[in-house]
Design an enzyme around this catalytic site. Structure first.
Site, PDB file in Angstrom:
ATOM      1  CE  LYS A  40      16.704  27.441   4.627  1.00 14.17           C
ATOM      2  NZ  LYS A  40      15.607  27.127   5.545  1.00 14.17           N
ATOM      3  N   GLY A  41      19.838  25.369  -0.379  1.00 16.07           N
ATOM      4  CA  GLY A  41      19.883  24.166  -1.217  1.00 16.07           C
ATOM      5  C   GLY A  41      21.265  23.688  -1.609  1.00 16.07           C
ATOM      6  CG  ASP A  97      19.499  23.796  -5.028  1.00 17.22           C
ATOM      7  OD1 ASP A  97      19.448  24.763  -5.814  1.00 17.22           O
ATOM      8  OD2 ASP A  97      18.632  23.604  -4.139  1.00 17.22           O
ATOM      9  CG  ASP A 100      12.803  24.776 -12.190  1.00 20.59           C
ATOM     10  OD1 ASP A 100      12.688  24.151 -13.243  1.00 20.59           O
ATOM     11  OD2 ASP A 100      11.859  24.918 -11.384  1.00 20.59           O
ATOM     12  CE  LYS A 129      13.606  20.080 -12.050  1.00 24.13           C
ATOM     13  NZ  LYS A 129      12.524  20.477 -11.139  1.00 24.13           N
ATOM     14  CG  PHE A 151       9.487  18.714  -6.876  1.00 26.68           C
ATOM     15  CD1 PHE A 151       9.748  20.079  -6.960  1.00 26.68           C
ATOM     16  CD2 PHE A 151       9.572  18.096  -5.646  1.00 26.68           C
ATOM     17  CE1 PHE A 151      10.077  20.812  -5.832  1.00 26.68           C
ATOM     18  CE2 PHE A 151       9.907  18.815  -4.507  1.00 26.68           C
ATOM     19  CZ  PHE A 151      10.161  20.176  -4.601  1.00 26.68           C
ATOM     20  CG  ASP A 158      13.334  22.658   0.091  1.00 28.97           C
ATOM     21  OD1 ASP A 158      13.892  23.130  -0.917  1.00 28.97           O
ATOM     22  OD2 ASP A 158      12.337  23.186   0.637  1.00 28.97           O
ATOM     23  NE  ARG A 164      16.663  23.209   2.748  1.00 30.95           N
ATOM     24  CZ  ARG A 164      16.320  23.885   1.658  1.00 30.95           C
ATOM     25  NH1 ARG A 164      16.879  23.597   0.513  1.00 30.95           N
ATOM     26  NH2 ARG A 164      15.431  24.852   1.709  1.00 30.95           N
TER      27      ARG A 164
HETATM   28  P1  IMP Z   1      14.336  28.802 -10.345  1.00 28.90           P
HETATM   29  O1  IMP Z   1      14.319  30.207  -9.852  1.00 28.90           O
HETATM   30  O2  IMP Z   1      13.012  28.398 -10.928  1.00 28.90           O
HETATM   31  O3  IMP Z   1      15.477  28.504 -11.290  1.00 28.90           O
HETATM   32  O4  IMP Z   1      14.450  27.873  -9.097  1.00 28.90           O
HETATM   33  C1  IMP Z   1      15.588  27.709  -8.413  1.00 28.90           C
HETATM   34  C2  IMP Z   1      15.331  27.164  -7.039  1.00 28.90           C
HETATM   35  O5  IMP Z   1      14.104  26.425  -6.981  1.00 28.90           O
HETATM   36  C3  IMP Z   1      16.431  26.216  -6.676  1.00 28.90           C
HETATM   37  O6  IMP Z   1      17.478  26.879  -6.027  1.00 28.90           O
HETATM   38  C4  IMP Z   1      15.714  25.236  -5.785  1.00 28.90           C
HETATM   39  O7  IMP Z   1      15.762  25.711  -4.459  1.00 28.90           O
HETATM   40  C5  IMP Z   1      14.275  25.233  -6.254  1.00 28.90           C
HETATM   41  N1  IMP Z   1      13.979  24.047  -7.129  1.00 28.90           N
HETATM   42  C6  IMP Z   1      13.884  23.990  -8.462  1.00 28.90           C
HETATM   43  N2  IMP Z   1      13.591  22.747  -8.896  1.00 28.90           N
HETATM   44  C7  IMP Z   1      13.515  21.978  -7.785  1.00 28.90           C
HETATM   45  C8  IMP Z   1      13.269  20.574  -7.568  1.00 28.90           C
HETATM   46  O8  IMP Z   1      13.085  19.741  -8.492  1.00 28.90           O
HETATM   47  N3  IMP Z   1      13.257  20.181  -6.267  1.00 28.90           N
HETATM   48  C9  IMP Z   1      13.457  21.034  -5.222  1.00 28.90           C
HETATM   49  N4  IMP Z   1      13.710  22.339  -5.380  1.00 28.90           N
HETATM   50  C10 IMP Z   1      13.744  22.803  -6.655  1.00 28.90           C
HETATM   51 MG    MG Z   2      15.304  25.563  -2.612  1.00 26.97          MG
END
Ligand code: IMP
Ligand code: MG
Length: 187
Positions: A40-41, A97, A100, A129, A151, A158, A164
């Protein structure tokens, strides 16, 4: 005091620039490219972005969950709702969104490849990130490259499904996080 990372005006400006870049790069595609919203992000970013893409596109969405609702990535990604469109021969633009660790994006890319034979897969994330990356995932288009691993909430991001709808992006402080925990645990 809230530590605002991006205000509404800056977000609008950056999204417009990204839309213009994507238009330029995708305007001559033989097959209509597919813009895939990662729910949903990416919801607010996606709906703003597609208005600035001035060439024909198809719109679709996919829903995955990767965070356990808290402050860190769970590492496991679950598919909640799949793509509906045929992706053979098309450029697929994944709109997220934030990337990370990159684990969710890696899952998505593999999943999309398993669903057909796209011309190419392009990653467009509002935030990159990149210092937190745990794999080789590259973001092709991003509005902001983040040097820090703070964060963030707002503009689709969220904490426990809240924030959101906040139209700007900020770093929630510990008190605010604790207040949300109390509220959501009692809910
Ligand atoms: P990844 O799999 O670690 O790259 O994370 C991706 C997902 O984690 C994103 O689609 C976000 O939903 C969530 N996410 C990563 N960093 C943040 C943050 O700083 N705030 C909120 N959600 C985050
Ligand atoms: Mg998320």
């Amino acid at each position: 005091m809230k530590e605002i990372v991006l205000d509404e005006q800056t977000i609008a400006q950056k999204v417009q620039e990204l839309g213009a870049k994507l238009t330029e790069d995708l305007k001559d595609e033989e097959k209509v490219p597919l813009f895939l919203c990662v729910m949903k992000g990416a919801m607010p970013f996606y709906s703003d972005l597609i208005k600035h893409v001035k060439c024909p596109i198809l719109c679709d969405y996919i829903h995955i969950t990767s965070y356990d609702g808290g402050l860190s990535s769970s590492g496991t990604v679950r598919l909640e709702k799949d793509i509906a469109n045929n992706i053979d021969g098309r450029t697929v633009v994944i709109v997220e969104d934030i990337v990370d660790t990159g684990l969710s994006m890696e899952f998505l890319i593999k999943h999309i490849r398993s669903r057909g034979n796209p011309k190419r897969i392009v990653v467009c994330a509002f935030f990159d990130k990149y210092l937190a990356r745990k794999n080789e995932v590259r973001v092709d288009y991003s509005a902001v490259r983040l040097e820090h691993a703070q964060f963030l909430v707002g503009y689709g991001l969220d904490y426990r499904e809240l924030f959101r709808n906040v139209p700007y992006v900020y770093v929630p402080d510990e008190e605010e996080i604790a207040a949300v925990d109390r509220k959501m645990d009692a809910d």
